[in-house]
Scaffold this active site. Structure first.
Site, short mmCIF file in Angstrom:
data_model
loop_
_atom_site.label_atom_id
_atom_site.label_comp_id
_atom_site.label_asym_id
_atom_site.label_seq_id
_atom_site.Cartn_x
_atom_site.Cartn_y
_atom_site.Cartn_z
N HIS A 81 6.52 -13.11 -1.81
CA HIS A 81 6.78 -13.98 -2.99
C HIS A 81 5.63 -13.81 -3.98
CE1 HIS A 81 8.09 -18.14 -4.68
NE2 HIS A 81 7.25 -17.60 -5.54
N ASN B 112 11.54 -14.76 -12.58
CA ASN B 112 11.52 -15.80 -13.63
C ASN B 112 10.75 -15.34 -14.86
OD1 ASN B 112 9.11 -15.96 -12.12
ND2 ASN B 112 8.83 -18.13 -12.59
N LEU C 196 3.48 -25.57 -8.38
CA LEU C 196 4.66 -26.24 -7.83
C LEU C 196 5.19 -25.46 -6.64
CD1 LEU C 196 6.36 -27.30 -11.17
CD2 LEU C 196 5.30 -28.81 -9.46
N ALA D 38 2.19 -24.76 -14.45
CA ALA D 38 2.10 -24.76 -12.99
C ALA D 38 1.99 -23.33 -12.48
CB ALA D 38 3.34 -25.41 -12.40
N ASP E 149 2.85 -16.46 -3.71
CA ASP E 149 3.20 -17.17 -4.94
C ASP E 149 2.09 -17.04 -5.98
OD1 ASP E 149 4.78 -18.59 -6.70
OD2 ASP E 149 4.15 -20.55 -5.95
N LEU F 140 4.67 -11.07 -11.01
CA LEU F 140 3.89 -10.02 -11.68
C LEU F 140 3.92 -10.17 -13.19
CD1 LEU F 140 4.77 -6.84 -9.54
CD2 LEU F 140 2.90 -8.49 -9.24
N ARG F 141 4.80 -11.07 -13.70
CA ARG F 141 4.99 -11.21 -15.15
C ARG F 141 5.44 -9.88 -15.74
NH1 ARG F 141 5.29 -16.31 -13.67
NH2 ARG F 141 3.34 -17.49 -13.68
N1 LIG Z 1 4.53 -21.85 -8.30
C1 LIG Z 1 4.27 -22.20 -9.54
O1 LIG Z 1 3.63 -23.24 -9.76
N2 LIG Z 1 4.67 -21.45 -10.61
C2 LIG Z 1 5.52 -20.29 -10.57
C3 LIG Z 1 6.95 -20.59 -10.35
C4 LIG Z 1 7.32 -20.98 -8.94
O2 LIG Z 1 7.12 -20.19 -8.01
O3 LIG Z 1 7.82 -22.09 -8.72
C5 LIG Z 1 5.33 -19.53 -11.88
O4 LIG Z 1 6.13 -18.65 -12.19
O5 LIG Z 1 4.36 -19.80 -12.61
ZN LIG Z 2 6.68 -18.54 -7.21
ZN LIG Z 3 8.88 -21.80 -6.94
#
Ligand SMILES: NC(=O)N[C@@H](CC(=O)O)C(=O)O
Ligand SMILES: [Zn+2]
Ligand SMILES: [Zn+2]
Length: 350
Positions: free
Chosen positions: A21, A49, A226, A270, A254, A24-25
């Protein structure tokens, strides 16, 4: 796993890990995020996302091309994910699966997290899609939080399990589901009690920190992610799961960079950047728990097994050799404050 045999372990060789998970933007950040992820991760599940999100096969494959063109090191392989919306079709799932490059689809409840506005407004809307995923063997990855503003932010994960995910698990007994970035004892118990087709990723920051780190003695926005950090009893339950040897729990950083000015703001974003030291941060957490011998399964075996992929065959070696994390890293043309900025990390990869 091999490690030296003196009382304190100072080197640790493990099968090359994977990150199940990561964010990488895109754009000019990619060359930097791709460099960081590919330093020692063999593969990574790339979150979709983006703005706009990667909602179809073509956009996911185009994103994969941009990642490959950003110059990953070694044999790094990006594993792509479709972003589910209310409008995703079963045919799109079949098309994505047939490419062999898109392994999963991601359920973001609309509004739950960063760039989730196009997400799913009710899980019932995607039941035909989940059925197709179950049929073709595509994994469902889940951001497990409800979005109802009347639910306390610290309870949103548990309420999601109780009101949404339990039904999905019951209704799709053959669908492989990964509950992403779990943060509560409730999630640990949910996954342990669920059948074998349900697993979870755990981040390094949720193992290392609890909400006191974020909120006691001043508000520290770089710990804000988050699902939000919870109290220390939840942190302990996550650590217990990570070192249990239970194959349902595996590594997902993440790592989610946001620029410094977007974090240090009246309404901060977040996400925490951990890709500068992902495996090193996990090594710290596992060492603190006296369980370095459990790191390899969690980081390098269980995720591949769950996804039905071969484990990596080469190794990396971690060395106990403290180093100071810089105050910022430059990603693209702006600065990001990483986790443990200006602090010491004990481990580094040789
Ligand atoms: N985890 C996060 O706080 N942010 C993530 C999105 C996500 O994984 O929920 C993001 O793309 O910035
Ligand atoms: Zn994430
Ligand atoms: Zn998430």
């Amino acid at each position: 796993m091999t490690s030296n045999t003196s009382n304190t372990v100072t080197t640790l060789t493990i099968t090359r890990p994977d990150d199940w998970h990561v964010h990488l933007r895109d754009g000019d950040q990619l060359k930097d995020t791709v460099r960081d992820i590919s330093r020692y991760m063999g593969r990574a599940i790339i979150m979709p996302n983006l703005v706009p999100p990667a909602t179809c096969t073509d956009t996911a494959l185009a994103y994969r091309e941009r990642i490959m063109n950003a110059g990953p090191q070694g044999q790094f392989e990006p594993l792509m994910v479709l972003y589910l919306t209310d409008k995703t079709t079963p045919d799109e799932i079949k098309k994505a699966k047939a490419t062999g490059k898109i392994l999963a689809a991601k359920l973001y409840p609309a509004g739950a997290t960063t760039n989730s506005d196009s997400g799913v407004t009710s899980v019932k809307n995607i039941y035909p899609v989940l059925k197709a995923m179950q049929e073709v063997g595509m994994l469902l990855l889940v951001h497990g939080e409800v979005t109802d503003s009347s639910i306390d932010i610290f309870d949103r994960e548990k309420v999601f399990l109780d009101t949404i995910l339990g039904d999905v698990v019951a209704d799709f007994p053959e669908l492989k589901i990964v509950l992403e970035h779990i943060t509560t004892k409730d999630a640990v118990e949910f996954v342990m009690a669920a059948p074998q087709n349900v697993a979870a990723t755990i981040t390094a920051h949720h193992l290392l920190y609890n909400r006191n780190h974020m909120l006691a003695g001043g508000i520290r926005p770089h710990y804000y992610c988050l699902p939000i950090l919870k109290r220390n009893t939840h942190q302990q339950a996550l650590m217990g799961a990570a070192i249990s040897g239970n194959k349902k729990f595996f590594l997902g950083t993440d790592s989610a960079p946001h620029y410094k000015d977007k974090k240090e703001a009246a309404c901060g974003c977040a996400g925490a950047y951990t890709a500068h030291a992902s495996i090193e941060l996990y090594a710290e957490a596992f060492e603190d728990a006296g369980a370095l011998d459990k790191l390899e399964g969690f980081a390098s075996h269980f995720g591949a097994d769950f996804y039905g992929l071969e484990r990596n065959t080469d190794t990396i070696t971690l060395e106990k050799s403290p180093w100071k994390v810089p105050a910022t890293y430059t990603l693209g043309d702006s600065k990001v404050v990483p986790i443990k900025a200006e602090d010491t990390i004990d481990w580094q990869v040789k």
